[in-house]
Design an enzyme around this catalytic site. Structure first.
Site, PDB file in Angstrom:
ATOM      1  N   CYS A 184       0.823  -1.215   0.000  1.00 21.63           N
ATOM      2  CA  CYS A 184       0.000   0.000   0.000  1.00 21.63           C
ATOM      3  C   CYS A 184       0.855   1.262   0.000  1.00 21.63           C
ATOM      4  O   CYS A 184       0.540   2.257  -0.665  1.00 21.63           O
ATOM      5  CB  CYS A 184      -0.956  -0.006   1.180  1.00 21.63           C
ATOM      6  SG  CYS A 184      -0.141  -0.142   2.794  1.00 21.63           S
TER       7      CYS A 184
ATOM      8  N   HIS B 270      -1.962   0.553   7.611  1.00 25.66           N
ATOM      9  CA  HIS B 270      -2.436   0.856   6.258  1.00 25.66           C
ATOM     10  C   HIS B 270      -2.112   2.317   5.927  1.00 25.66           C
ATOM     11  O   HIS B 270      -1.867   3.144   6.819  1.00 25.66           O
ATOM     12  CB  HIS B 270      -3.942   0.622   6.150  1.00 25.66           C
ATOM     13  CG  HIS B 270      -4.457   0.586   4.748  1.00 25.66           C
ATOM     14  ND1 HIS B 270      -3.792  -0.023   3.722  1.00 25.66           N
ATOM     15  CD2 HIS B 270      -5.601   1.112   4.185  1.00 25.66           C
ATOM     16  CE1 HIS B 270      -4.479   0.089   2.604  1.00 25.66           C
ATOM     17  NE2 HIS B 270      -5.584   0.778   2.866  1.00 25.66           N
TER      18      HIS B 270
ATOM     19  N   ASP C 193      -8.026   4.604  -2.031  1.00 26.59           N
ATOM     20  CA  ASP C 193      -7.504   3.464  -1.269  1.00 26.59           C
ATOM     21  C   ASP C 193      -6.873   2.479  -2.258  1.00 26.59           C
ATOM     22  O   ASP C 193      -7.537   2.007  -3.187  1.00 26.59           O
ATOM     23  CB  ASP C 193      -8.631   2.786  -0.490  1.00 26.59           C
ATOM     24  CG  ASP C 193      -8.124   1.778   0.532  1.00 26.59           C
ATOM     25  OD1 ASP C 193      -6.998   1.257   0.350  1.00 26.59           O
ATOM     26  OD2 ASP C 193      -8.842   1.490   1.511  1.00 26.59           O
TER      27      ASP C 193
END
Length: 607
Positions: free
Chosen positions: A387, A522, A543
């Site tokens: 991520c 995250h 996202d």
């Protein structure tokens, strides 16, 4: 006629004597005068004395000076009594014999029975003893703490023994006849010889009262008995014995307590050792899980993961072999060039959002949008850990669309994940973020290590891009919310414009790049913020875990589709948030000044 030696009754024939003894004496109970034995017959008492108290000789109750008739009667009674005891005390009787009398001294040979005192009729005890104890003095016997005077022999008297007399002339004793000599009593404690038993009894009571069970008053100074284990002194040996036994009992108790304490200490040490071993094992397992979670378990990086996942897809029938080989060749080419293949990119989303807000959103007062930005989602090679790299690609794609940044970056392309890892390692080698480099051991390539705000800051600074880290390290609103984070973002996008509400349009598409947002586990990219009519703020977020961003590029986009990017203040409840905001370029002097400085220390912390 016979006379009973026990009670003195006379004028009895032999049958009457037997009946008298059986009825009057054998059925009666006698008590031992020496010990506590009671409830026995006369014969049993005599047998008990002969066997248990052999050092004390029984008293011959006959009078020594009597008539011939009485002497014959006494001899017959003695014979009968010995015959009755013989069947009970045969083993003991064999050990007994009458000692040979000592030869009288010359002056004693001239004595006669007539010269004896008038009290010659008092009973005496014969010197009958065992062979091993012949000629031994009689010892006094303590009964209930006192000595019985009747058990002592009279001193220095020679009497006539009827069993050894050669004649009966006038009751005189011939010098040639055998005689029995009775010695003077001797004190068993100090050896003093007394004149009589009464004198010796008084001597023992007076001089040796401390040895008796009940000392007499006025006996003089008693003996002292010091305790061998402490400094206490006792006057009674029995009390001393009880005191010493208490010492021994305490010693045993202390030994037991010490053994119990040592055993408990060993148990505690074993439990502590087991607890430490368990905690060490648990920490090692948790650390291994963290290493695996953050890609530091040395199980390969982007290349190994994507190859492995494609092989699994072929095995499951999700990919045919021809497509596998084609994709494999593309991956290898991408890794060599260092450029992302664009398979996970979605473009034109910011323009689509601008058009939507122009047509819809009556409940929205203002909406601020960042510069054009592409969305990148995770692929088979970085699923679960990429991520941070995908958010850097989003941010970098926005910078490359702006002429100023593109010119300063020398027309760099969007790097792939392995290339981003290599660029961060170069920044570490150049001296940026030494603490972060030490944490990753100066290596990211070939791993699945997670990166965060500090690595993004170091890489952008290495590329001479001016940026800052803002740390929202604790909630600032009710229910663990972060209203100051929302307010800071609104101020960032609205800065540089006229604050008058009448002069501002509803949709404000700025030229500012998106903002990197990091929280625990995250990271995401902030591309804008909504300000509603009721004053509430709502973030617009890309996202990298969302694979359906193509829905936002359609012209028939609805408000329902915006749910995937909208985040209200009530849904942002992580304990800490960090953002990386880009604002211009750095000169070479500013770039060098930020070297060797920790990105965490340079972060701006919002109170």
């Amino acid at each position: 006629m016979f006379t009973c030696d026990i009670c003195g009754q006379s004028g009895l024939s032999e049958p009457d004597m037997r009946t008298h003894i059986l009825i009057m004496h054998e059925e009666n109970e006698y008590n031992c005068p020496i010990c506590n034995l009671s409830g026995i017959s006369y014969d049993e008492l005599m047998f008990h004395i002969e066997t248990s108290h052999s050092e004390v000789r029984p008293v011959d109750d006959r009078t020594l000076c009597s008539t011939d008739e009485e002497k014959d009667l006494d001899a017959s009674l003695k014979t009968n009594r010995l015959a009755q005891l013989k069947h009970k005390t045969a083993p003991e009787q064999n050990e007994l014999e009458v000692d040979k009398v000592e030869e009288p001294k010359p002056e004693e040979l001239q004595m006669s029975c007539s010269t004896l005192p008038s009290s010659c009729g008092r009973p005496f005890r014969q010197n009958v003893t065992r062979k091993s104890e012949s000629k031994r003095l009689m010892q006094p016997i303590a009964v209930n703490g006192h000595f019985s005077g009747s058990v002592w022999r009279q001193p220095e008297q020679t009497l006539c023994d009827n069993n050894h007399r050669g004649s009966k002339d006038n009751g005189l004793c011939s010098t040639s006849e055998e005689s029995v000599k009775f010695d003077a009593p001797e004190c068993p404690f100090c050896g003093l010889i007394g004149n009589s038993g009464e004198d010796l009894n008084e001597h023992v009571k007076t001089k040796h009262s401390e040895l008796l069970e009940t000392p007499q008053k006025g006996c003089g100074k008693q003996g002292l008995h010091p305790c061998p284990m402490c400094k206490l002194v006792f006057a009674n040996c029995w009390i001393l014995q009880e005191h010493v036994e208490l010492h021994l009992a305490e010693s045993r108790a202390e030994e037991c307590v010490l053994a119990d304490r040592q055993f408990a200490q060993r148990l505690q040490e074993d439990e502590e050792r087991q607890r430490k071993a368990f905690e060490t094992k648990r920490e090692r397992e948790e650390f291994q899980k963290l290493q695996q979670q953050y890609g530091l378990d040395n199980h390969g990086g982007y290349k190994q993961q994507i190859m492995h996942n494609m092989e699994r897809a072929v095995a499951r029938g999700q990919m045919n072999p021809a497509e596998y080989h084609r994709r494999r060749a593309e991956v290898m080419e991408t890794l060599v060039v260092g450029e992302d293949d664009g398979r996970t990119r979605t473009s034109g989303l910011i323009r689509a959002l601008n058009e939507y807000y122009q047509r819809n959103g009556a409940e929205i007062r203002h909406v601020f949008l960042c510069a054009e930005t592409d969305h990148y989602h995770a692929s088979l090679g970085d699923k679960g850990w990429g991520c941070g790299y995908r958010n850097f690609q989003m941010l970098f794609s926005s910078l490359m669309k702006m002429e100023g940044y593109k010119r300063e970056l020398h027309d760099l392309v969007i790097p792939c994940i392995p290339k981003i890892q290599s660029m961060i390692e170069e920044a570490w080698k150049d001296g940026f973020d030494p603490q972060g480099a030490a944490h990753f051991q100066n290596k990211l390539q070939g791993t699945r290590a997670w990166i965060g705000a500090t690595e993004i800051y170091s890489l952008l600074t290495f590329l001479r891009i001016n940026c800052q880290i803002v740390d929202f390290h604790h909630p600032t609103g009710p229910s663990d919310t972060h209203p100051r984070l929302f307010e800071w973002l609104r101020q960032f996008y609205s800065s540089g414009r006229d604050a008058g509400p009448r002069l501002q349009p509803k949709v404000i598409w700025t030229n500012k790049p998106p903002i990197y947002l990091q929280h625990h586990g995250h990271s995401r990219t902030i591309i804008g913020i909504e300000e509603r009519n009721n004053g509430k703020l709502c973030l617009l977020i890309f996202d990298p875990g969302n694979h359906e961003m193509q829905k936002l590029s359609c012209r028939d986009m609805t408000g329902f589709s915006l749910k995937m990017i909208r985040r209200f203040i009530g849904s942002m409840k992580h304990k800490q948030y960090q953002i990386v905001a880009v604002n211009g370029f750095l000169s070479m002097e500013e770039k060098n000044a930020r070297k060797h400085a920790s990105a965490v220390l340079t972060a701006e912390k919002v109170p």
